[in-house]
Design a protein around this motif. Structure first.
Motif, PDB file in Angstrom:
ATOM      1  N   GLY A  59       0.771  -1.246   0.000  1.00 35.93           N
ATOM      2  CA  GLY A  59       0.000   0.000   0.000  1.00 35.93           C
ATOM      3  C   GLY A  59       0.798   1.290   0.000  1.00 35.93           C
ATOM      4  O   GLY A  59       0.268   2.343   0.356  1.00 35.93           O
ATOM      5  N   TYR A  60       2.072   1.239  -0.423  1.00 34.67           N
ATOM      6  CA  TYR A  60       2.882   2.462  -0.468  1.00 34.67           C
ATOM      7  C   TYR A  60       3.394   2.719  -1.881  1.00 34.67           C
ATOM      8  O   TYR A  60       3.521   1.799  -2.675  1.00 34.67           O
ATOM      9  CB  TYR A  60       4.072   2.378   0.505  1.00 34.67           C
ATOM     10  N   ARG A  61       3.683   3.965  -2.151  1.00 35.41           N
ATOM     11  CA  ARG A  61       4.356   4.356  -3.387  1.00 35.41           C
ATOM     12  C   ARG A  61       5.823   4.535  -3.015  1.00 35.41           C
ATOM     13  O   ARG A  61       6.155   5.396  -2.206  1.00 35.41           O
ATOM     14  CB  ARG A  61       3.749   5.668  -3.882  1.00 35.41           C
ATOM     15  N   TYR A  62       6.693   3.698  -3.549  1.00 44.46           N
ATOM     16  CA  TYR A  62       8.100   3.652  -3.124  1.00 44.46           C
ATOM     17  C   TYR A  62       8.950   4.352  -4.175  1.00 44.46           C
ATOM     18  O   TYR A  62       8.992   3.946  -5.337  1.00 44.46           O
ATOM     19  CB  TYR A  62       8.540   2.196  -2.954  1.00 44.46           C
ATOM     20  N   ILE A  63       9.631   5.414  -3.748  1.00 47.71           N
ATOM     21  CA  ILE A  63      10.438   6.212  -4.663  1.00 47.71           C
ATOM     22  C   ILE A  63      11.910   6.105  -4.268  1.00 47.71           C
ATOM     23  O   ILE A  63      12.255   6.295  -3.099  1.00 47.71           O
ATOM     24  CB  ILE A  63       9.978   7.687  -4.638  1.00 47.71           C
ATOM     25  N   LYS A  64      12.750   5.774  -5.240  1.00 47.98           N
ATOM     26  CA  LYS A  64      14.190   5.729  -4.978  1.00 47.98           C
ATOM     27  C   LYS A  64      14.909   6.375  -6.155  1.00 47.98           C
ATOM     28  O   LYS A  64      14.344   6.471  -7.249  1.00 47.98           O
ATOM     29  CB  LYS A  64      14.679   4.303  -4.703  1.00 47.98           C
ATOM     30  N   PHE A  65      16.126   6.814  -5.912  1.00 52.88           N
ATOM     31  CA  PHE A  65      16.825   7.576  -6.955  1.00 52.88           C
ATOM     32  C   PHE A  65      18.333   7.487  -6.725  1.00 52.88           C
ATOM     33  O   PHE A  65      18.790   7.171  -5.631  1.00 52.88           O
ATOM     34  CB  PHE A  65      16.380   9.053  -6.929  1.00 52.88           C
TER      35      PHE A  65
END
Length: 274
Positions: A59-65
């Motif tokens: 249930g999360y929007r996971y952002i990595k960069f």
């Protein structure tokens, strides 16, 4: 269905920040987890994509960069090969990048988006500084976080570093010697107050989960205890037998998370849902 979309934006010195967003397309309006990688790390290192899928499935929007001076070019996303960028990195440049990604998130998902910040190792240090200054962050999670940026080199290296203009660190996997220009040291000395992780730790006023393995040879367990002691509102979780990367490695071939890293993700999920 779990989907991963790429994005890119301008980072420090106009260099590119390459990132991705992993989410379940059935849940469009989900809270965000933003992950900041560590020194010699990058967004596709080891099991980072499996971690992203884990949080997306829950249930999360996971952002990595990739930090703009991580030394990982867009065309070679699986390793640090741009040693010139890597050598020119500074902590201030990394904080610029973290801020740029937070601005991007605000623009894309609105001012009221719930943003939770995870930082690993040196990225944990960056996350502590950012969370002490940025009201957009709702919860902070640090994994094996450092408590001082100058712990990444030896004090006795500093005079040679200033004299020769660079020092070298070893890529543990490839055994390659990676240069670090003296700008890193100069930036740290010039911005000593702003880059003081322990002082920032005292100022954290949001919920903070400190995760640390007790078999970490890179960042000793006492380090996590020191951070926890600096902020009585934080919560420290020991992962018994876990190393600095919680059992992951690069490249990581398995389809399932390493047991220690899975435990970390479970603990974080509970913390986020509170």
């Amino acid at each position: 269905m779990i989907t991963q979309n790429d994005f890119s934006l301008s980072g420090s010195d106009g260099k590119l920040i390459i990132g991705d967003i992993t989410f379940d397309d059935k849940n469009p309006n989900t809270p965000i987890v933003l992950f900041v990688h560590g020194f010699k790390g990058f967004k596709d290192w080891g099991a980072h994509n499996l971690v992203a899928r884990y949080f997306a499935a829950n249930g999360y929007r996971y952002i990595k960069f990739n930090l703009s001076h991580s030394g990982v070019p867009a065309e070679h996303p699986a390793d640090v090969t741009d040693l010139e960028s890597f050598a020119n990195n500074t902590v201030s440049k990394e904080l610029f990048d973290v801020n740029a990604v937070l601005d991007f998130i605000e623009k894309a998902y609105g001012k009221d988006a719930e943003v939770n910040l995870i930082g690993h190792s040196r990225g944990g240090g960056l996350a502590i500084i950012e969370a002490s200054n940025d009201l957009r962050i709702k919860k902070l999670i640090t994994w094996s976080a450092i408590s001082a940026f100058d712990s990444l080199w030896k004090k006795e290296q500093e005079s040679d570093w200033k004299k020769n203009g660079k020092i070298f660190v070893t890529n543990a996997r490839t055994k390659e010697q990676m240069p670090l220009h003296v700008a890193l040291l100069e930036d740290f000395e010039r911005n000593n107050e702003a880059l003081n992780i322990m002082e920032a730790a005292k100022r954290i006023s949001i919920p903070w989960l400190i995760v640390q393995g007790d078999d970490d040879v890179n960042v000793p367990y006492e380090n996590a205890q020191k951070l926890a002691d600096a902020n009585p509102n934080s919560r420290l979780i020991k992962i018994e037998g876990a190393n600095h990367v919680y059992g992951a490695s690069h490249p990581y071939k398995s389809e399932t998370l390493p047991p220690h890293l899975f435990k970390v993700c479970e603990k974080v999920l509970i913390f986020l849902s509170e």
